[in-house]
Design a protein around this motif. Structure first.
Motif, mmCIF file in Angstrom:
data_model
loop_
_atom_site.group_PDB
_atom_site.id
_atom_site.type_symbol
_atom_site.label_atom_id
_atom_site.label_comp_id
_atom_site.label_asym_id
_atom_site.label_seq_id
_atom_site.Cartn_x
_atom_site.Cartn_y
_atom_site.Cartn_z
ATOM 1 N N VAL A 140 0.837 -1.198 0.000
ATOM 2 C CA VAL A 140 0.000 0.000 0.000
ATOM 3 C C VAL A 140 0.875 1.252 0.000
ATOM 4 C CG1 VAL A 140 -1.644 1.359 1.351
ATOM 5 C CG2 VAL A 140 -1.980 -1.108 1.094
ATOM 6 N N ALA A 141 1.872 1.274 0.881
ATOM 7 C CA ALA A 141 2.761 2.441 0.957
ATOM 8 C C ALA A 141 3.447 2.689 -0.383
ATOM 9 C CB ALA A 141 3.801 2.224 2.061
ATOM 10 N N LEU A 142 3.948 1.634 -1.003
ATOM 11 C CA LEU A 142 4.624 1.783 -2.296
ATOM 12 C C LEU A 142 3.638 2.187 -3.387
ATOM 13 C CD1 LEU A 142 7.071 -1.276 -2.207
ATOM 14 C CD2 LEU A 142 7.552 1.112 -1.655
ATOM 15 N N GLY A 143 2.400 1.723 -3.282
ATOM 16 C CA GLY A 143 1.387 2.098 -4.262
ATOM 17 C C GLY A 143 1.072 3.581 -4.222
ATOM 18 N N PHE A 144 0.938 4.129 -3.016
ATOM 19 C CA PHE A 144 0.715 5.569 -2.896
ATOM 20 C C PHE A 144 1.898 6.350 -3.469
ATOM 21 C CE2 PHE A 144 -2.279 4.699 0.810
ATOM 22 C CZ PHE A 144 -3.401 5.187 0.162
ATOM 23 N N ALA A 145 3.097 5.930 -3.099
ATOM 24 C CA ALA A 145 4.293 6.642 -3.566
ATOM 25 C C ALA A 145 4.413 6.584 -5.083
ATOM 26 C CB ALA A 145 5.539 6.058 -2.898
ATOM 27 N N ALA A 146 4.041 5.455 -5.674
ATOM 28 C CA ALA A 146 4.100 5.330 -7.129
ATOM 29 C C ALA A 146 3.180 6.324 -7.822
ATOM 30 C CB ALA A 146 3.741 3.905 -7.541
ATOM 31 N N HIS A 147 2.133 6.762 -7.093
ATOM 32 C CA HIS A 147 1.222 7.773 -7.627
ATOM 33 C C HIS A 147 1.632 9.181 -7.214
ATOM 34 C CE1 HIS A 147 -1.381 4.226 -8.203
ATOM 35 N NE2 HIS A 147 -1.936 4.945 -9.161
ATOM 36 N N GLY A 148 2.822 9.320 -6.649
ATOM 37 C CA GLY A 148 3.338 10.636 -6.305
ATOM 38 C C GLY A 148 2.851 11.206 -5.000
ATOM 39 N N GLU A 149 2.269 10.364 -4.149
ATOM 40 C CA GLU A 149 1.756 10.845 -2.876
ATOM 41 C C GLU A 149 2.782 10.630 -1.766
ATOM 42 O OE1 GLU A 149 -2.088 9.059 -2.330
ATOM 43 O OE2 GLU A 149 -2.793 9.782 -4.265
ATOM 44 N N ARG A 150 2.817 11.558 -0.845
ATOM 45 C CA ARG A 150 3.718 11.429 0.293
ATOM 46 C C ARG A 150 3.147 10.408 1.281
ATOM 47 N NH1 ARG A 150 4.169 17.457 2.183
ATOM 48 N NH2 ARG A 150 2.090 17.475 1.253
ATOM 49 N N VAL A 151 4.040 9.630 1.890
ATOM 50 C CA VAL A 151 3.617 8.517 2.725
ATOM 51 C C VAL A 151 4.386 8.522 4.046
ATOM 52 C CG1 VAL A 151 3.405 6.002 2.906
ATOM 53 C CG2 VAL A 151 3.145 7.118 0.669
ATOM 54 N N ILE A 152 3.666 8.295 5.127
ATOM 55 C CA ILE A 152 4.273 8.023 6.424
ATOM 56 C C ILE A 152 4.157 6.518 6.633
ATOM 57 C CG2 ILE A 152 4.172 8.439 8.910
ATOM 58 C CD1 ILE A 152 2.573 11.080 8.023
ATOM 59 N N ALA A 153 5.277 5.826 6.553
ATOM 60 C CA ALA A 153 5.311 4.372 6.704
ATOM 61 C C ALA A 153 5.593 4.050 8.163
ATOM 62 C CB ALA A 153 6.377 3.770 5.802
#
Length: 243
Positions: free
Chosen positions: A19-32
């Motif tokens: 999920v975290a990598l999926g958000f990042a792949a769409h250019g979204e910032r992520v708090i893992a």
């Protein structure tokens, strides 16, 4: 780069990592966020400009509050929350100790409760957002050897529906994804005979890949799901077809 910030618990491995990598792949910032900080940092290294790894034990409310404060200071207030952290160990119900039962409930049910309680006020102040809780098909149809876990995940489903009603006036959607058997470290920790039986029972005759479950999470978190709330979807290859 998107202006969205997503908080993903359990982001060190398995579905949470996908999920975290999926958000990042769409250019979204992520708090893992994860109890295993080193593994969360390994997740972050795949998109170092977008993912920030922070430690948390979701069963500990004080740690969740600290995570909220650090996230706000270091990244910003999330407008997407994904509760993917979970834990279980397969055994018969009558073998379960009080300590085991309390740990299962603390991580799988109270974890999402703590995270939502800590982060939702900021999301309300921001004017809206998305919450996606990871439950399990065990919580929809039951699972022998996982009775306490199934009860906790059933609680997550009911929590999702009730919270969705309360958050609707704040333009916050709350939905739930229920994975079936998935190729994760938690699944591979199960007894070999149980793993083989589960795979044989799946009509597709294989485990889900973490990114296949993540796809449902990303949908619920997207603008395409802006008018969907209080819903539960199974990603199980047809193993369960709950109404």
């Amino acid at each position: 780069m998107s202006d969205k910030i997503a908080l993903v618990t359990g982001a060190a491995s398995g579905i949470g990592k996908a999920v975290a990598l999926g958000f990042a792949a769409h250019g979204e910032r992520v708090i893992a966020a994860d109890l295993d900080e080193a593994a969360a940092k390994a997740t972050a290294q795949e998109y170092p400009e977008l993912i920030t790894a922070l430690p948390v034990d979701v069963a500990n409310r004080a740690q969740v509050d600290l995570l909220r404060d650090r996230a706000q200071a270091e990244v910003g207030a999330p407008t997407i929350i994904v509760n993917a952290a979970g834990w279980d160990r397969t055994d018969q119900f009558l073998n379960a100790t009080t300590e085991f039962a309390e740990k299962v409930v603390a991580i799988n049910y109270l974890g999402p409760v703590h995270v939502c309680s800590a982060f939702l006020p900021g999301m309300i102040a921001a004017g809206g957002g998305r919450v996606v809780n990871l439950a399990s098909d065990a919580g929809r149809v039951g699972s022998a050897g996982e009775t306490i876990y199934a009860g906790a995940k059933g609680g997550v489903i009911a929590f999702t529906k009730s919270l969705a009603r309360e958050m609707a006036r704040h333009q916050i959607t709350v939905n739930c994804v229920c994975p079936g058997p998935t190729d994760t470290p938690l699944f591979h920790a199960q007894p070999e005979k149980l793993k083989e039986a589960l795979v044989k029972a799946i009509p597709f005759r294989r485990l889900a890949r973490p990114e296949e479950v993540a796809a449902a999470v990303l949908f619920f978190a997207s603008d395409s799901a802006s008018f969907i709330t209080g819903q539960v979807i199974s990603v199980s290859g047809g193993l369960t077809m709950a109404g």
